[in-house]
Design an enzyme around this catalytic site. Structure first.
Site, PDB file in Angstrom:
ATOM      1  N   LYS A  76       0.870  -1.180   0.000  1.00 22.23           N
ATOM      2  CA  LYS A  76       0.000   0.000   0.000  1.00 22.23           C
ATOM      3  C   LYS A  76       0.904   1.226   0.000  1.00 22.23           C
ATOM      4  CE  LYS A  76      -3.755   2.014   2.799  1.00 22.23           C
ATOM      5  NZ  LYS A  76      -4.558   1.862   4.041  1.00 22.23           N
ATOM      6  N   SER A 151      -9.548   2.054   3.212  1.00 23.95           N
ATOM      7  CA  SER A 151      -8.675   2.785   2.325  1.00 23.95           C
ATOM      8  C   SER A 151      -7.704   1.903   1.535  1.00 23.95           C
ATOM      9  CB  SER A 151      -7.867   3.803   3.125  1.00 23.95           C
ATOM     10  OG  SER A 151      -7.010   3.157   4.053  1.00 23.95           O
ATOM     11  N   SER A 175      -9.578  -0.472   7.319  1.00 22.91           N
ATOM     12  CA  SER A 175      -9.049  -0.339   5.963  1.00 22.91           C
ATOM     13  C   SER A 175      -8.396  -1.575   5.368  1.00 22.91           C
ATOM     14  CB  SER A 175      -8.059   0.815   5.891  1.00 22.91           C
ATOM     15  OG  SER A 175      -8.772   2.017   5.800  1.00 22.91           O
TER      16      SER A 175
END
Ligand code: GLN
Length: 484
Positions: A76, A151, A175
């Site tokens: 990420k 997210s 997330s």
């Protein structure tokens, strides 16, 4: 190879049926072909990946390989990666190249993984849909008119669509788990403090925790084992011996007590989500687990507490982005104060600004007691609920999210609606507990539904095994989106 498990990939590498360079090439080809559909990756480093793959092949040839040596993975874009862009999907960091690796990145490099690139996310990890990205929304591979969740939406979409076998994520209020649920993959967030936050760009430091997304619990386990561990550079990192989180995989779950919180099964969950979750619980019963009704009476206070504490910490953490040392700086300004103001006004997107404003407000003199302090008290009540509940059960189960993936744009104009979708995930971070989401079936329109399993502190191995047993008995996690 794109559908193989990590174990199958590792044995193919060990037996020289495939080299890491060949495997990495096939991943790079797949990304080149399919990424335009989902926008899951925001940066791909083909040359770097092939060099790392060649080094992994040398390690394998020398007999020095571990279970992850030569396995391609993505991070990420919240994790600092030396020599590679680290943007947090923000204009503020669009041109930032980190001079060092996050602890998680360094650990996974040490394990011999091949870093292929960085995945899309909500700006500074603030959001539940991946629409708050400077690089454009990521899309759900099951239906590209829908959000992948957030997210960590890029990581979830990339794994679901077979672009990469494994990807990291971070979970401040859901997330890792919610995008895993929306995209039909497995995602685990460990106990707070198990994974070092060093080099993981901070959103809300008392809630942030690194995690992993993969196709199955068995795939997630070795990655979590490699990325966890004590790190003196993070003051909240827990001094515990290294753990093999896969140690319980395959153990019987006969007699496992699964707590079902009354509050999670009341109003609010869509009918198709409920049907899949109930069916998953039946599967657990058929595997010998027993379900018990429990209560988490303060559940409804989790969203208000979270959406005070997280913005409060964010407003403080994001003060470092001032245009002085790194990040975006406005081209024109009259004086220092105007340089700060313009740089931040230009560099941050609207959701980030909203949270900085809320956070600054709830911490300000005169409001601190009414909001921030109250929220901290609620946080304690919520943690106490879980403590009591784990006196009655071994794990807690429920939906990961109240709905399946919704249409792009559906909640953009109504932040509160978006926040309410976090109802089942944020309490876990407030309490600092481990939890995972696993594919539990499909709802209306063929969209994945996730089952959330919550464990007591340090119960990661038990959670992963509970998910693994389910995945041995079902094949929801093996289903793949059709593609176009
Ligand atoms: N959706 C939650 C938020 O917007 C959680 C985000 C996260 O876990 N990083 O804050």
């Amino acid at each position: 190879m794109l559908n193989a498990s990590l174990q199958e990939l590792a044995s193919a590498l060990a037996d020289r049926r495939i080299s890491s360079v060949e495997l990495t090439r096939s991943v790079l080809d797949r990304i080149a072909a399919a990424n335009p559909r989902t926008n899951a990756f925001v940066h791909v480093d083909g040359d770097g990946a092939l060099a790392a793959a060649a080094a992994a092949d040398a390690r394998i040839a020398a007999g020095e390989a571990g279970p992850l040596t030569g396995i391609p993975l993505a991070h990420k874009d919240v994790f600092c990666t030396e020599g590679m862009p680290t943007t947090c999907a923000s204009k503020m960091l669009a041109n930032f190249v980190s001079p060092y690796d996050a602890h998680v990145v360094a650990q996974l490099k040490k394990a011999g993984t091949v870093l292929v690139g960085k995945t899309n996310m909500d700006e500074f990890a603030m959001g539940s849909s991946n629409e708050n990205s400077h690089f454009g929304a990521a899309r759900n591979p099951w239906d590209t008119s829908r959000v992948p969740g957030g997210s960590s939406g890029g990581s979830a979409a990339a794994v679901a669509d077979g672009l990469i076998p494994i990807a990291t994520g971070t979970d401040t209020g859901g997330s890792v788990r919610q995008p895993a649920s929306f995209c039909g993959v497995t995602g685990i967030k460990p106990t707070y403090g198990v994974v070092s936050r060093y080099g993981m760009i901070a959103y809300a430091s008392s809630l942030d925790q690194g995690g992993v997304l993969g196709r199955s619990a068995a795939d997630c386990a070795p990655v979590l084992s490699a990325m966890a561990g004590f790190d003196p550079r993070d003051s909240t990192s827990l001094e515990r011996p290294a753990e093999d989180f896969g140690r319980d995989l395959g153990k019987s779950i006969e007699g496992l007590k699964i707590g079902l919180p009354r509050e999670y099964f009341g109003e609010g969950m869509d009918a198709d989500v409920r049907a899949a979750v109930e069916a998953a619980l039946d599967t657990y019963r058929s595997l010998g687990a027993v379900t018990v009704d429990i209560e988490l009476p303060n559940s409804r206070l989790a969203i208000p507490a979270y959406y005070v504490i997280a913005p409060a910490e964010a407003s403080s953490n994001l003060s470092r982005f001032d245009g002085v040392r790194y990040g975006h700086r406005a081209a024109e300004y009259a004086d220092l104060a105007e340089m700060y103001c313009r740089s931040r006004a230009q560099g941050f997107g609207s959701e980030v600004k909203r949270r900085i404003l809320i956070g600054t407000y709830v911490l300000s003199h005169g409001y601190y007691d009414a909001y921030y302090l109250q929220a901290q008290k609620l946080r304690r009540l919520i943690a106490d609920d879980f403590r009591r509940a784990f006196g009655q059960c071994d794990v807690i189960a429920g939906p990961t999210a109240p709905t399946t993936a919704y249409a792009l744009g559906a909640k953009c104009d109504d932040p509160v609606q978006m926040y309410l979708g976090d109802i089942y995930t944020v309490a876990i971070n407030l309490a600092g507990l481990p939890a995972l989401s696993l594919p539990a079936g499909f709802g209306d329109g063929g969209l994945p539904v996730g089952l959330q399993l919550i464990g007591d502190y340090f119960a990661e191995a038990r959670l992963l095994n509970a998910a693994h047993r389910f995945q041995q008995a079902t094949d929801w996690h093996l289903a793949r989106p059709a593609g176009e």
